[in-house]
Motif scaffolding. Sequence first.
Motif, mmCIF file in Angstrom:
data_model
loop_
_atom_site.group_PDB
_atom_site.id
_atom_site.type_symbol
_atom_site.label_atom_id
_atom_site.label_comp_id
_atom_site.label_asym_id
_atom_site.label_seq_id
_atom_site.Cartn_x
_atom_site.Cartn_y
_atom_site.Cartn_z
ATOM 1 N N UNK A 181 47.987 55.238 -15.774
ATOM 2 C CA UNK A 181 46.983 54.637 -16.657
ATOM 3 C C UNK A 181 45.911 55.653 -17.034
ATOM 4 N N UNK A 182 45.404 56.365 -16.040
ATOM 5 C CA UNK A 182 44.318 57.314 -16.274
ATOM 6 C C UNK A 182 44.796 58.511 -17.100
ATOM 7 N N UNK A 183 45.979 59.041 -16.755
ATOM 8 C CA UNK A 183 46.492 60.219 -17.460
ATOM 9 C C UNK A 183 46.755 59.906 -18.933
ATOM 10 N N UNK A 184 47.354 58.750 -19.193
ATOM 11 C CA UNK A 184 47.662 58.404 -20.580
ATOM 12 C C UNK A 184 46.414 57.999 -21.353
ATOM 13 N N UNK A 185 45.417 57.443 -20.632
ATOM 14 C CA UNK A 185 44.148 57.129 -21.297
ATOM 15 C C UNK A 185 43.448 58.397 -21.759
ATOM 16 N N UNK A 186 43.737 59.512 -21.072
ATOM 17 C CA UNK A 186 43.150 60.795 -21.439
ATOM 18 C C UNK A 186 43.972 61.559 -22.465
ATOM 19 N N UNK A 187 45.005 60.939 -23.013
ATOM 20 C CA UNK A 187 45.798 61.561 -24.057
ATOM 21 C C UNK A 187 47.103 62.157 -23.602
ATOM 22 N N UNK A 188 47.409 62.127 -22.310
ATOM 23 C CA UNK A 188 48.667 62.663 -21.804
ATOM 24 C C UNK A 188 49.799 61.656 -21.924
#
Length: 357
Positions: free
Chosen positions: A166-173
């Motif tokens: 969740x956090x990684x994809x929220x940051x654009x990854x």
Amino acid sequence: MIAELTGSIPAVGASCRNAAQLAAKEINDAGGIEMEGGKKKMIELVIEDTAAKADQAAAAAQKAITRDDVAAIVGPNSSSNALPAAEIAEKAGVVMIAPWSTNPKTTLDAQTNQPKQFVFRACFTDTFQGHVLGKFAAEILKAKKAAILYDVASEVLKSQSELFKQSFEAGGGKVVAAETYTTGDKDFSAQLTKIKQAGPDIVFLPSYYTDVPLQVQQAHRLGLKVPFLGSDAWSTEELIKMCGKDCDGFYLSNHYSPQTTNPVTRRFIASYQAAYGSVPDDVAALTYDSFGLLKAALAAAKTTDRRAIRDALSRTTDYKGVTGDMRFTPGSGDPVKGAVILQIKDDKFVWVTDVRP
């Protein structure tokens, strides 16, 4: 104190026991804790083993409460052990402080999803840890694509994987591969082959320290050379001994750094090294803080009444611990506190950065 003294993660239990015995000795050497009327009470430590099994963790909590008549419980550490023990403690109205259990469910009522009244922890939660690791991978390591390998049978490791995603994809990854295994597996080549084919920039591996060396070594044999990122499940020095150069350069989140200049932490490290001849890991530091929190609550309550201890602990607003400053927000057993990122370098955990809540 209830800990994983035997079973799959004995290094965790040993650190917890060492720190508990050190904390109890220091309190007693200082004369104990003053109760109402000025009389002082000594700490009598009762130690129980979970064998790293949920049913034994529940049985240990039940025994401590009903047979040993303890005033409060510190431990267990792993979330799979802390969760069943917490249910017993909450039902009995006995304070339990879990030093190292990061699963958000540990302090929440299973029926209402509201905070338990008697269960606290000394560590940050996986919600915070997942955010920290995802942000670190995207912003500091500049990773665009990540892969995940996790134990699907472990609720806490599964939760860490989901929160990292969740956090990684929220940051654009983008998470390009999410592979699973089951507790006890020894061959990860099929999953690691799929991960390599997905072409990640980094692999998130929230495995316990006992699984990491085999997984990393198999990855290297398959030609997977990207950095690996771990959670606090990596934090014992046993990992470095078992993994060697295969883990050099890898990163992990943790609860404190032994390299800190904080005088409170330095004193604890010196005392621990004098007693046991080794640098304390995060489990030891968190256990020591758990006893510090309990000592402060007992001193404020001036009684061993279980409800009074709970009320005093919940009013903690500025505790200066060896793992940092912490406070409990009203109605929650989760402390507000920071995290650190460490790197394994030349057979040591090296501080990289602090992360504030």
